[in-house]
Design an enzyme around this catalytic site. Structure first.
Site, mmCIF file in Angstrom:
data_model
loop_
_atom_site.group_PDB
_atom_site.id
_atom_site.type_symbol
_atom_site.label_atom_id
_atom_site.label_comp_id
_atom_site.label_asym_id
_atom_site.label_seq_id
_atom_site.Cartn_x
_atom_site.Cartn_y
_atom_site.Cartn_z
ATOM 1 C CG ASP A 91 -1.894 1.107 1.271
ATOM 2 O OD1 ASP A 91 -2.835 1.068 0.474
ATOM 3 O OD2 ASP A 91 -1.730 2.038 2.095
ATOM 4 C CG ASN A 145 -4.453 11.169 -5.763
ATOM 5 O OD1 ASN A 145 -3.634 11.326 -6.650
ATOM 6 N ND2 ASN A 145 -5.253 10.126 -5.718
ATOM 7 C CG ASP A 150 -3.937 8.826 -12.490
ATOM 8 O OD1 ASP A 150 -4.351 8.306 -11.427
ATOM 9 O OD2 ASP A 150 -4.690 9.341 -13.337
ATOM 10 C CD GLU A 168 -4.500 3.939 -1.510
ATOM 11 O OE1 GLU A 168 -4.762 3.933 -0.301
ATOM 12 O OE2 GLU A 168 -5.352 4.203 -2.378
#
Length: 161
Positions: free
Chosen positions: A32, A40, A49, A76
């Site tokens: 993770d 983000n 991304d 993620e």
């Protein structure tokens, strides 16, 4: 560029059946990206991304046996299936993944853990048997991942054998 969740599920079922026949261990790693929502929020979704693409690339270059599979697990999170791999071997691969992502040196100013993007990883290994399921292996890796996050992130935690 990684396998999707459906491919992961299919591979896990296949390797589970193979492990039941052979008695060989099956390893599962969950990874993770630490504080990815903050990444983000701070840098924007396009940069998020790109971060995930770079992390996926680092994982893919670290997991290189033909029988192994690296996949996007969701959001993620990434998952790695490693047939015929014991806990020591799977943990060593997870440690190499952790280092490979650190070596990317992707800036993460919004992280509480590190100024660079890092991963938390949970590792589990099981010899598939009639009384166990692939979901039990995933749950074990997920519990180890939770402990990695709880213990400060940016680390590998292996489930008890």
């Amino acid at each position: 560029g990684l396998a999707n969740r459906r491919s992961l599920d299919d591979k896990l079922k296949h390797e589970w059946k193979c492990g039941q026949r052979s008695g060989a261990p099956l390893a599962f790693i969950l990874a993770d990206v630490d504080h990815f929502k903050r990444y983000n929020d701070h840098y924007g979704h396009q940069m998020g991304d790109e971060c995930l693409r770079l992390v996926a690339g680092a994982i893919a270059t670290t997991v290189f046996r033909p029988a192994d599979l690296t996949a996007r697990y969701g959001g993620e999170e990434f998952a790695i299936i490693m047939p015929n791999t014991d806990l020591a071997g799977a943990t060593a691969v997870a440690e190499r993944i952790c280092v490979a992502v650190r070596d990317l040196a992707i800036r993460h100013a919004a992280s509480e853990t590190s100024p660079r993007v890092s991963l938390s990883l949970g590792v589990a290994v099981q010899v598939p048997s009639a009384g166990s399921t692939p979901e039990m292996l995933i749950q074990s890796a997920d519990s180890a991942l939770y402990r990695a996050k709880h213990d400060g992130r940016n680390r590998v935690v292996a489930a008890a054998a």
